[in-house]
Design a protein around this motif. Structure first.
Motif, mmCIF file in Angstrom:
data_model
loop_
_atom_site.group_PDB
_atom_site.id
_atom_site.type_symbol
_atom_site.label_atom_id
_atom_site.label_comp_id
_atom_site.label_asym_id
_atom_site.label_seq_id
_atom_site.Cartn_x
_atom_site.Cartn_y
_atom_site.Cartn_z
ATOM 1 N N GLU A 8 0.750 -1.190 0.028
ATOM 2 C CA GLU A 8 0.210 0.157 -0.061
ATOM 3 C C GLU A 8 0.704 1.223 0.057
ATOM 4 N N ALA A 9 0.392 2.256 -0.460
ATOM 5 C CA ALA A 9 0.902 3.675 -0.572
ATOM 6 C C ALA A 9 -0.100 4.719 -0.353
ATOM 7 N N ASP A 10 0.224 5.411 0.679
ATOM 8 C CA ASP A 10 -0.590 6.913 0.964
ATOM 9 C C ASP A 10 -1.998 6.274 1.428
ATOM 10 N N GLY A 11 -2.168 5.007 2.120
ATOM 11 C CA GLY A 11 -3.528 4.432 2.487
ATOM 12 C C GLY A 11 -4.089 3.825 1.579
ATOM 13 N N GLN A 12 -3.518 3.525 0.216
ATOM 14 C CA GLN A 12 -4.560 2.912 -0.747
ATOM 15 C C GLN A 12 -3.758 1.350 -0.844
ATOM 16 N N VAL A 13 -4.739 0.320 -1.008
ATOM 17 C CA VAL A 13 -4.052 -1.023 -1.259
ATOM 18 C C VAL A 13 -3.807 -0.891 -2.894
ATOM 19 N N LEU A 14 -2.378 -1.165 -3.151
ATOM 20 C CA LEU A 14 -1.959 -1.278 -4.428
ATOM 21 C C LEU A 14 -2.003 -2.604 -5.132
ATOM 22 N N GLY A 15 -1.837 -3.618 -4.067
ATOM 23 C CA GLY A 15 -1.618 -5.050 -4.704
ATOM 24 C C GLY A 15 -1.512 -5.951 -3.384
ATOM 25 N N PHE A 16 -1.313 -7.252 -3.618
ATOM 26 C CA PHE A 16 -0.973 -8.278 -2.670
ATOM 27 C C PHE A 16 -0.511 -9.467 -3.174
ATOM 28 N N SER A 17 0.218 -10.190 -2.572
ATOM 29 C CA SER A 17 0.676 -11.598 -2.859
ATOM 30 C C SER A 17 0.089 -12.598 -1.538
ATOM 31 N N ALA A 18 -0.099 -13.829 -2.096
ATOM 32 C CA ALA A 18 -0.286 -15.129 -0.885
ATOM 33 C C ALA A 18 0.219 -16.088 -1.220
ATOM 34 N N VAL A 19 0.871 -16.702 -0.228
ATOM 35 C CA VAL A 19 1.972 -17.956 -0.776
ATOM 36 C C VAL A 19 1.325 -18.896 0.509
ATOM 37 N N ASP A 20 1.407 -20.351 0.064
ATOM 38 C CA ASP A 20 1.094 -21.095 0.850
ATOM 39 C C ASP A 20 1.778 -22.609 0.588
ATOM 40 N N ASP A 21 2.536 -22.988 1.372
ATOM 41 C CA ASP A 21 3.381 -24.296 1.344
ATOM 42 C C ASP A 21 4.181 -24.174 0.015
ATOM 43 N N GLY A 22 5.042 -23.144 -0.097
ATOM 44 C CA GLY A 22 5.814 -22.923 -1.068
ATOM 45 C C GLY A 22 5.374 -22.847 -2.504
ATOM 46 N N TRP A 23 3.962 -22.284 -2.642
ATOM 47 C CA TRP A 23 3.515 -21.844 -3.663
ATOM 48 C C TRP A 23 3.076 -20.502 -3.699
ATOM 49 N N LEU A 24 3.322 -19.690 -4.695
ATOM 50 C CA LEU A 24 2.757 -18.410 -5.003
ATOM 51 C C LEU A 24 1.467 -18.497 -5.529
ATOM 52 N N GLU A 25 0.361 -18.466 -4.756
ATOM 53 C CA GLU A 25 -0.848 -18.834 -5.202
ATOM 54 C C GLU A 25 -1.685 -17.481 -5.729
ATOM 55 N N GLN A 26 -1.292 -16.255 -5.262
ATOM 56 C CA GLN A 26 -1.959 -14.997 -5.841
ATOM 57 C C GLN A 26 -0.759 -13.920 -5.786
ATOM 58 N N LEU A 27 -0.777 -13.253 -6.986
ATOM 59 C CA LEU A 27 -0.132 -11.920 -6.894
ATOM 60 C C LEU A 27 -0.849 -10.959 -7.946
ATOM 61 N N TYR A 28 -1.457 -10.017 -7.361
ATOM 62 C CA TYR A 28 -2.363 -8.948 -8.340
ATOM 63 C C TYR A 28 -2.003 -7.596 -7.844
ATOM 64 N N VAL A 29 -2.142 -6.878 -8.755
ATOM 65 C CA VAL A 29 -1.871 -5.307 -8.545
ATOM 66 C C VAL A 29 -2.893 -4.492 -9.112
ATOM 67 N N THR A 30 -3.535 -3.489 -8.531
ATOM 68 C CA THR A 30 -4.459 -2.721 -9.218
ATOM 69 C C THR A 30 -4.061 -2.488 -10.586
ATOM 70 N N PRO A 31 -4.989 -2.247 -11.505
ATOM 71 C CA PRO A 31 -4.773 -1.673 -12.843
ATOM 72 C C PRO A 31 -4.002 -0.440 -12.426
ATOM 73 N N ALA A 32 -4.275 0.644 -11.996
ATOM 74 C CA ALA A 32 -3.692 2.003 -11.883
ATOM 75 C C ALA A 32 -2.282 1.923 -11.531
ATOM 76 N N ALA A 33 -1.673 0.754 -10.765
ATOM 77 C CA ALA A 33 -0.460 0.738 -9.986
ATOM 78 C C ALA A 33 0.283 -0.370 -10.846
ATOM 79 N N GLN A 34 -0.113 -0.859 -11.742
ATOM 80 C CA GLN A 34 0.621 -1.815 -12.773
ATOM 81 C C GLN A 34 1.789 -1.090 -13.324
ATOM 82 N N GLY A 35 2.714 -1.943 -13.627
ATOM 83 C CA GLY A 35 3.970 -1.280 -14.307
ATOM 84 C C GLY A 35 4.859 -0.279 -13.764
ATOM 85 N N GLN A 36 4.644 -0.323 -12.266
ATOM 86 C CA GLN A 36 5.397 0.844 -11.284
ATOM 87 C C GLN A 36 6.078 0.104 -10.354
ATOM 88 N N GLY A 37 6.279 -1.199 -10.424
ATOM 89 C CA GLY A 37 7.287 -1.877 -9.565
ATOM 90 C C GLY A 37 6.441 -2.233 -8.372
#
Length: 165
Positions: free
Chosen positions: A74-103
């Motif tokens: 998050e930045a400035d109180g806004q959630v920009l994205g998240f990741s979720a890991v379970d037992d050695g697997w990256l199950e989720q990695l999503y970034v808001t469309p407005a924050a994509q391409g910004q690292g």
């Protein structure tokens, strides 16, 4: 699927400040479901939308948050994205469309790798070339492909591993 969640304050256009990372909490279920839904709709418009936003929120509340290690960016109180890991697997990695391409995705991926020095595996849809490029730049290698018969979207996918076998 239409976005049927209350609008959050928009992520400002332009360069974002470096995101802060934190562990997700149960109260994040609604915003994480919105990020998940919006990122999939914007980045993979060809992907069937088989769950409503409310079903996705319930999945976060009852499955993802209690059983996976979820990191929020998050930045400035806004959630920009998240990741979720379970037992050695990256199950989720999503970034808001407005924050994509910004690292933001790269920051979440680097944090997941640092927290799992033994390595990670992940599945990604074969047509999701932007995500595949992110993983390949980070050193992941495609170790298997599938015709999609084992995922609920029935979309061909790839299994990646880091470090490579």
């Amino acid at each position: 699927m239409t976005t049927d969640h209350p609008a959050e304050a928009p992520v400002p256009a332009g360069r974002l400040p470096a995101p802060l990372l934190r562990k997700a909490i149960a109260a994040d279920a609604t915003v994480l479901a919105a990020v998940h839904t919006d990122a999939r709709a914007a980045g993979m418009p060809w992907l069937p939308r088989i769950h409503t936003l409310e079903q996705t929120r319930a999945w976060f509340e009852h499955v993802v948050l209690p059983h996976q290690h979820v990191t929020v960016a998050e930045a400035d109180g806004q959630v920009l994205g998240f990741s979720a890991v379970d037992d050695g697997w990256l199950e989720q990695l999503y970034v808001t469309p407005a924050a994509q391409g910004q690292g933001v995705g790269q920051t979440l991926l680097r944090a997941a790798l640092n927290e799992h020095p033994g390595g990670l595996h992940l599945h990604v849809f074969a047509r999701n070339t932007r995500a595949r490029a992110l993983y390949e730049r980070a050193g992941f290698v495609c170790v298997e492909t599938s015709d999609g018969s084992t995922n609920e979207e029935h979309e061909p996918d790839c299994t990646y591993a880091y470090p490579p076998p």
